[in-house]
Scaffold this active site. Sequence first.
Site, PDB file in Angstrom:
ATOM      1  N   LYS A 144       0.861  -1.191   0.000  1.00 34.17           N
ATOM      2  CA  LYS A 144       0.000   0.000   0.000  1.00 34.17           C
ATOM      3  C   LYS A 144       0.894   1.237   0.000  1.00 34.17           C
ATOM      4  O   LYS A 144       1.774   1.367   0.856  1.00 34.17           O
ATOM      5  CB  LYS A 144      -0.903   0.030   1.233  1.00 34.17           C
ATOM      6  CG  LYS A 144      -2.123  -0.857   1.118  1.00 34.17           C
ATOM      7  CD  LYS A 144      -3.063  -0.606   2.291  1.00 34.17           C
ATOM      8  CE  LYS A 144      -4.309  -1.473   2.194  1.00 34.17           C
ATOM      9  NZ  LYS A 144      -5.184  -1.320   3.380  1.00 34.17           N
ATOM     10  N   LYS A 228       1.047 -10.716   8.670  1.00 37.73           N
ATOM     11  CA  LYS A 228       0.649  -9.740   7.642  1.00 37.73           C
ATOM     12  C   LYS A 228       0.857 -10.324   6.243  1.00 37.73           C
ATOM     13  O   LYS A 228       0.019 -10.162   5.358  1.00 37.73           O
ATOM     14  CB  LYS A 228       1.435  -8.437   7.821  1.00 37.73           C
ATOM     15  CG  LYS A 228       1.131  -7.466   6.693  1.00 37.73           C
ATOM     16  CD  LYS A 228       0.900  -6.063   7.079  1.00 37.73           C
ATOM     17  CE  LYS A 228       0.276  -5.310   5.897  1.00 37.73           C
ATOM     18  NZ  LYS A 228       0.348  -3.896   5.990  1.00 37.73           N
ATOM     19  N   GLU A 238      -7.481  -5.928  -0.715  1.00 33.89           N
ATOM     20  CA  GLU A 238      -8.455  -5.703   0.360  1.00 33.89           C
ATOM     21  C   GLU A 238      -9.902  -5.903  -0.081  1.00 33.89           C
ATOM     22  O   GLU A 238     -10.774  -5.079   0.159  1.00 33.89           O
ATOM     23  CB  GLU A 238      -8.274  -4.306   0.979  1.00 33.89           C
ATOM     24  CG  GLU A 238      -8.845  -4.235   2.397  1.00 33.89           C
ATOM     25  CD  GLU A 238      -8.458  -2.961   3.143  1.00 33.89           C
ATOM     26  OE1 GLU A 238      -7.264  -2.637   3.194  1.00 33.89           O
ATOM     27  OE2 GLU A 238      -9.375  -2.321   3.673  1.00 33.89           O
ATOM     28  N   ARG A 242      -7.955  -8.901   4.020  1.00 35.94           N
ATOM     29  CA  ARG A 242      -7.035  -7.813   4.382  1.00 35.94           C
ATOM     30  C   ARG A 242      -7.711  -6.766   5.266  1.00 35.94           C
ATOM     31  O   ARG A 242      -7.045  -6.072   6.034  1.00 35.94           O
ATOM     32  CB  ARG A 242      -6.432  -7.173   3.116  1.00 35.94           C
ATOM     33  CG  ARG A 242      -5.320  -6.207   3.451  1.00 35.94           C
ATOM     34  CD  ARG A 242      -4.441  -5.873   2.262  1.00 35.94           C
ATOM     35  NE  ARG A 242      -3.383  -4.982   2.684  1.00 35.94           N
ATOM     36  CZ  ARG A 242      -2.314  -4.660   1.979  1.00 35.94           C
ATOM     37  NH1 ARG A 242      -2.157  -5.191   0.771  1.00 35.94           N
ATOM     38  NH2 ARG A 242      -1.409  -3.834   2.444  1.00 35.94           N
ATOM     39  N   ASN A 246      -7.526  -3.885   9.657  1.00 28.88           N
ATOM     40  CA  ASN A 246      -8.091  -2.618  10.143  1.00 28.88           C
ATOM     41  C   ASN A 246      -8.691  -2.747  11.537  1.00 28.88           C
ATOM     42  O   ASN A 246      -9.367  -1.821  12.003  1.00 28.88           O
ATOM     43  CB  ASN A 246      -9.170  -2.111   9.176  1.00 28.88           C
ATOM     44  CG  ASN A 246      -8.571  -1.750   7.832  1.00 28.88           C
ATOM     45  OD1 ASN A 246      -7.404  -1.382   7.748  1.00 28.88           O
ATOM     46  ND2 ASN A 246      -9.351  -1.879   6.775  1.00 28.88           N
ATOM     47  N   HIS A 249      -8.977   0.218  13.761  1.00 28.62           N
ATOM     48  CA  HIS A 249      -8.717   1.413  12.954  1.00 28.62           C
ATOM     49  C   HIS A 249      -9.968   2.257  12.711  1.00 28.62           C
ATOM     50  O   HIS A 249      -9.851   3.462  12.509  1.00 28.62           O
ATOM     51  CB  HIS A 249      -8.072   1.031  11.617  1.00 28.62           C
ATOM     52  CG  HIS A 249      -6.598   0.719  11.741  1.00 28.62           C
ATOM     53  ND1 HIS A 249      -6.132  -0.341  12.486  1.00 28.62           N
ATOM     54  CD2 HIS A 249      -5.495   1.342  11.245  1.00 28.62           C
ATOM     55  CE1 HIS A 249      -4.805  -0.361  12.419  1.00 28.62           C
ATOM     56  NE2 HIS A 249      -4.401   0.643  11.685  1.00 28.62           N
TER      57      HIS A 249
HETATM   58  N1  GLY Z   1      -2.077  -1.306   7.151  1.00 27.46           N
HETATM   59  C1  GLY Z   1      -3.108  -2.141   6.715  1.00 27.46           C
HETATM   60  C2  GLY Z   1      -2.835  -2.833   5.435  1.00 27.46           C
HETATM   61  O1  GLY Z   1      -1.712  -2.863   4.983  1.00 27.46           O
HETATM   62  O2  GLY Z   1      -3.754  -3.344   4.839  1.00 27.46           O
END
Ligand code: GLY
Length: 370
Positions: A144, A228, A238, A242, A246, A249
């Site tokens: 990202k 991750k 996402e 993914r 969050n 968040h």
């Molecule tokens: N920081 C969240 C992601 O990389 O999807």
Amino acid sequence: MTQVVQVAGTGFRPYEVRVGRGLLADAGGQLSDLVRGRTVIVADGNVVASHARTVAAALTAAGVAVSIIPVPPGEASKSWRGLETLCDALLAQGLDRKDVILALGGGVVGDLAGLAAALYMRGVDFVQLPTSLLAQVDSSVGGKTAIDTAAGKNMIGAFHQPRRVLADIDALATLPARQLRSGWAEVLKHGLIRDAAYFGWLAGEGAAGAQGDVAALEPAVVRSVEIKAAIVSEDEKEAGARALLNLGHTFGHALEAELGFDETVMTHGEAVALGCALAFRFSVAQGLCPADHAGAAERAFAGAGLPTRLDSYAPFDAGRLIARMAGDKKAEGGRLTLILARAIGDAFVQKDVDRDAVAAFLVSEGARPA
Ligand code: GLY
């Protein structure tokens, strides 16, 4: 010993995240297959005199011509102006499409240099050299890249995966304590999402990592990157899993926004910690999660010196928080999507959450009624 985590997905070239000590000082060897002839280090202004010099010396010794482009520290560099300045500086260096850009610093530099790499001559390769804990376990992995605009954070960006990530644990030794703790919030988040055993270790034996203990930090970075990487491999763009990253968040971002993203009051990691605690307590309030799991999550954040309670700040307005969470100040009576939990290590995406239930919960946590 350096440990290697593979990030492999269907839509991008696989790459390695190397985690270990002394990786920046060994940049010539670590990147010998990727960086030849010349390169540019895009470096956070705070690390130019330290880590950037180390990397430049290592690459120069390996026969690479190196220039350094400093980026002013702080979120303000993630802007149209910052992107333009960086792209112009890259053009002035005369980089061509075979050259590789190095992004050295925290999340700001990684996001900005990554986006510049995605755009420069329609896309060149880049390497992430994250020097903050948050960047090592989160923003440097997964591709990202973005800048902020008046409409909000990370509103303009691209998915552009790095060719390699070097997470040098030694770089964490110079981080201010508050920044290290903030990165630890993302580390705890990974355990809460997917790995109860890892969370148990982070909350117990591994807890010293939040205070900079290298013996705990190194395995924590490795395990967090593995979690991750697995999620990104499943869902790069996402569309599903993914979104689990969050966790904390949606609440956290609303709090940060209400505070004008003033990092002196609440850092991003502090917002994530408080947001995760709220997400767990809301899950309990909805009858989805046992209360002792929310209690354990809260204790782990608090034990690391991170906030877990809304009422430790000046009162927030529940209606304004809900509007922020919905990303829509006008619509009323709509529903929210939140990452909630059935247990520690078992987070899930909950669509269609009733705003009134969230508002009542926030009031019960100390927010002013709407
Ligand atoms: N920081 C969240 C992601 O990389 O999807």
